[in-house]
Scaffold this active site. Structure first.
Site, mmCIF file in Angstrom:
data_model
loop_
_atom_site.group_PDB
_atom_site.id
_atom_site.type_symbol
_atom_site.label_atom_id
_atom_site.label_comp_id
_atom_site.label_asym_id
_atom_site.label_seq_id
_atom_site.Cartn_x
_atom_site.Cartn_y
_atom_site.Cartn_z
ATOM 1 N N PHE A 1 0.799 -1.212 0.186
ATOM 2 C CA PHE A 1 0.223 -0.289 -0.054
ATOM 3 C C PHE A 1 0.856 1.188 -0.141
ATOM 4 O O PHE A 1 0.628 2.219 -0.591
ATOM 5 C CB PHE A 1 -0.684 0.131 1.258
ATOM 6 C CG PHE A 1 -1.764 1.121 1.279
ATOM 7 C CD1 PHE A 1 -1.280 2.454 1.753
ATOM 8 C CD2 PHE A 1 -3.124 1.101 1.046
ATOM 9 C CE1 PHE A 1 -2.251 3.474 1.911
ATOM 10 C CE2 PHE A 1 -4.116 1.846 1.445
ATOM 11 C CZ PHE A 1 -3.641 3.225 1.893
ATOM 12 N N ASP B 1 -7.515 -11.540 3.609
ATOM 13 C CA ASP B 1 -6.164 -11.439 3.576
ATOM 14 C C ASP B 1 -5.769 -11.618 5.183
ATOM 15 O O ASP B 1 -4.803 -10.979 5.558
ATOM 16 C CB ASP B 1 -5.772 -10.078 2.976
ATOM 17 C CG ASP B 1 -4.138 -9.973 2.993
ATOM 18 O OD1 ASP B 1 -3.695 -11.331 2.746
ATOM 19 O OD2 ASP B 1 -3.230 -9.030 2.766
ATOM 20 N N LYS C 1 -1.138 5.762 7.510
ATOM 21 C CA LYS C 1 -0.973 4.925 6.479
ATOM 22 C C LYS C 1 -0.851 6.142 5.203
ATOM 23 O O LYS C 1 -1.964 6.468 4.902
ATOM 24 C CB LYS C 1 -2.024 3.686 6.499
ATOM 25 C CG LYS C 1 -1.688 2.453 5.426
ATOM 26 C CD LYS C 1 -2.607 1.576 5.851
ATOM 27 C CE LYS C 1 -2.451 0.327 4.950
ATOM 28 N NZ LYS C 1 -3.307 -0.616 5.380
ATOM 29 N N VAL D 1 3.897 3.248 6.513
ATOM 30 C CA VAL D 1 2.985 3.403 7.692
ATOM 31 C C VAL D 1 4.084 4.345 8.597
ATOM 32 O O VAL D 1 5.179 3.900 8.873
ATOM 33 C CB VAL D 1 2.783 2.125 8.465
ATOM 34 C CG1 VAL D 1 1.914 2.605 9.473
ATOM 35 C CG2 VAL D 1 1.784 1.666 7.584
#
Length: 650
Positions: free
Chosen positions: A343, A457, A360, A346
């Site tokens: 992604f 996930d 994030k 963080v």
């Protein structure tokens, strides 16, 4: 073609100008700047214990109240040794950034005015006052403070125009709007604009505010008349004038927006004309390239941004200013980085109210991350459970896509479970508690939440641990919601983590609640043995974790799976039951797997007779048939396991 070129060039110029303008405004607003303080009734002796206690309470109250107020409030604490307190943020600053300024002021005022019974402190975005006497509603025109810029006025007519302009702001703040603040701009000439702001503390009346502001304006000829920029303030009001826009655009008045917009158009036209005369061939070429070959991507991103904004508004998820996030993470410094994934990165941060957060930040190069971001906003904002990570807010600003979560001080289960030293701290009681917590979180997603959510996930790194080592499921980037009555869905885009994916999902793209049940079973086995499913076959067993666990269970030796570090803390019956439940969860046929409700019931009961598990799902490993005694095999047990190898990177 000529029209297209001019259009492209205008787009480029507009982009560059708006980028430059945004950068300037943002930089100016980035840090609350200390302006000064005024300490009264200072004594060499310490304040009385009662007064000091009340003072601490009121400073704490102001710090927290500023996050949810309209940018100002005032109150008193204590019947004896009473403390009166007030804070007031600038009219263009509210929410988290107001709280950041007020919290900073509340923390620092005892340092600026130690042992003061009464004190004031100013920052460029807020003022904070306290006293042992009631000052609410009282006008303070003395003493006053001022700050001036370095540039002198070159046009003598500006003095009169500037004074008339500031008087108009005073009138708008106290008569036309009764807001007690106003900001606006005017065009001094075809190429120059001037900006102004007036504001009073909200405890004053309209008349009191006007009196205070006019007193400040009367100070201008004494100190600031020949200067291009100046700032004058007292304890109850302030006026500011500059040739640069110093206020934020978020909450400024509509007339201010119009004035700035018209001025901006004029300046943009002049700059565009000038640039055209200079002959910016290079920029034009780049602009044509960008326009012709990147236009579709831009449209897609624009549409995505619009969709996201609308969906965030529909979820009632708080929007946090980018400036607050930058302050809390030290501008996304490496020192604050917690980790990095598909992604993006963080970061750890601290909000103005003292809450620790995990930020994030979507990587601009992550195509997959855009969908993940959308999912996180859609799902977590609507889900509330003690075993799910809480999403505080999000941010879509300056092309950033950011999610703000509660901070988990003990990192992930992966961090503890697969480290030889840290795993020693996970005794059996704690591991069982983690297993139960994960099960309850999944049950909520599948059965009890407003949406029926399939996580897709679930793995050790997506189970975070809070201060008390309570598990919280995180990362809903791949999650899917089911409609009422829907039990299964299909996708051509199989995404997840190899080793945790159910076979029907990995091979056919079919997913359901039973897909999460499979992942849960794998995770339970990993928690018990302290070994990763991925790579287990490389060990001395030369089998996958699932096949090894099933084989030794069939042989009646399931405790051999247990992590040796649990020898002094385990309960054999509990460990065996958890292995049994895990094997039920990882059965090859999804129909035979229990639901998460079944799992929670089984985990909580010592009297239930559990069904025998059937063969676990396919995996990588050697064939086996003769190793399991016939008496231990179930009727549908396959004699061999097909060796399959797939790679589905996250």
């Amino acid at each position: 073609m000529v029209g297209t070129q001019l259009s492209v060039r205008s787009i480029c110029f507009g982009f560059l100008l708006s980028l430059s303008f945004s950068s300037f405004s943002f930089t100016k607003a980035q840090t609350p700047i200390y302006q000064g303080s005024y300490c009264q009734n200072t004594t060499q002796e310490h304040l009385t214990t009662a007064y000091k206690s009340n003072l601490e309470i009121i400073l704490s109250w102001m710090s927290s109240d500023a996050a949810t107020s309209k940018g100002y409030n005032y109150t008193s604490i204590g019947n004896k040794n009473t403390v009166y307190g007030l804070y007031n943020c600038r009219g263009d600053v509210v929410g988290y950034f107001c709280q950041f300024c007020v919290s900073n002021a509340a923390r620092e005022i005892p340092q600026h005015c130690p042992n003061s019974v009464s004190a004031m402190v100013w920052y460029d975005f807020c003022i904070l006052k306290y006293s042992n006497e009631n000052f609410f509603g009282k006008i303070l025109t003395h003493p006053t403070w001022h700050a001036v810029g370095t540039k002198n006025i070159s046009n003598k007519e500006e003095t009169k125009k500037g004074e008339d302009f500031m008087r108009s702001l005073i009138r708008k703040a106290t008569v036309e709007t009764s807001m007690l603040y106003y900001m606006d701009a005017f065009n001094l000439s075809f190429t120059q604009s001037r900006y102004g702001m007036v504001q009073c503390t909200k405890d004053l009346t309209n008349d009191g505010c006007r009196e205070c502001l006019e007193a400040m304006l009367a100070e201008v000829p004494k100190f600031c008349e020949q200067k291009l920029g100046w700032f004058i303030w007292s304890g109850t009001c302030m006026i500011k004038y500059d040739d640069q826009m110093f206020y934020l655009l978020n909450n400024q008045s509509s007339s201010s927006r119009e004035s700035d917009k018209h001025g901006g158009r004029k300046r943009s036209k002049i700059l565009i004309m000038s640039f055209s005369v200079m002959g910016s061939t290079t920029l034009l070429c780049l602009g044509v390239y960008f326009f012709c070959y990147r236009r579709r991507d831009g449209i897609r991103l624009s549409s995505f941004h619009k969709i996201q904004t609308e969906e965030m508004l529909n979820t009632d998820l708080p929007i946090i200013p980018l400036i607050t996030i930058l302050q809390s993470t030290d501008n996304f410094s490496e020192a604050s980085k917690l980790g990095e994934g598909g992604f993006g990165s963080v970061y750890k941060g601290i909000l103005p109210d003292g809450r620790q957060i995990a930020v994030k930040r979507l990587s601009e190069f992550s195509g997959q991350g855009s969908e993940e971001f959308n999912n996180e906003v859609m799902f977590i904002a609507k889900l509330q459970h003690r075993n799910l990570v809480r999403l505080y807010a999000c941010c879509l600003e300056e092309n950033e896509k950011i999610l703000v979560y509660e901070y988990m001080p003990n990192s992930s289960l992966y961090f503890h479970l697969f480290d030889d030293e840290k795993r020693k701290q996970l005794d059996w009681k704690l591991r069982l508690s983690i297993i139960n917590g994960i099960a309850r979180g999944l049950l909520y997603l599948h059965e009890d939440s407003r949406l029926r959510v399939i996580h897709r996930d679930l793995k050790a790194s997506n189970v975070l641990l809070d201060h008390d080592m309570n598990p919280k499921i995180s990362d809903f980037g791949l999650a899917k919601a089911f409609e009422i009555g829907q039990n299964q869905a299909n996708t051509k885009r199989v995404m997840g983590t190899f080793g945790y994916m159910a076979p029907e999902y990995a091979m056919q793209g079919l997913f359901s609640v039973k897909s999460d049940v499979f992942s849960f079973g794998v995770l339970v086995l990993e928690t018990i043995c302290g070994r990763k499913n991925n790579g287990f076959y490389l060990s001395e067993h030369d089998e996958t974790l699932l096949l090894y666990a099933w084989r030794i269970w069939c042989e009646g030796k399931s405790l051999e799976l247990m992590d040796p570090m649990l020898e002094n803390s385990f309960k054999a019956s509990e460990v065996e039951k958890c292995i049994h439940i895990a094997l039920l969860c990882v059965q090859e046929n999804a129909t035979y797997r229990p639901t998460m409700l079944d799992v929670v019931v089984m985990l909580g009961s010592d009297r239930l007779t559990l069904p025998k598990p059937k063969h676990p799902a396919f995996s990588v490993g050697r064939k086996f048939s003769e190793e399991v005694p016939k008496s231990k095999r179930s009727k549908n047990l396959l004699s061999t396991v097909v060796t399959i190898s797939i790679t589905l990177p996250r």
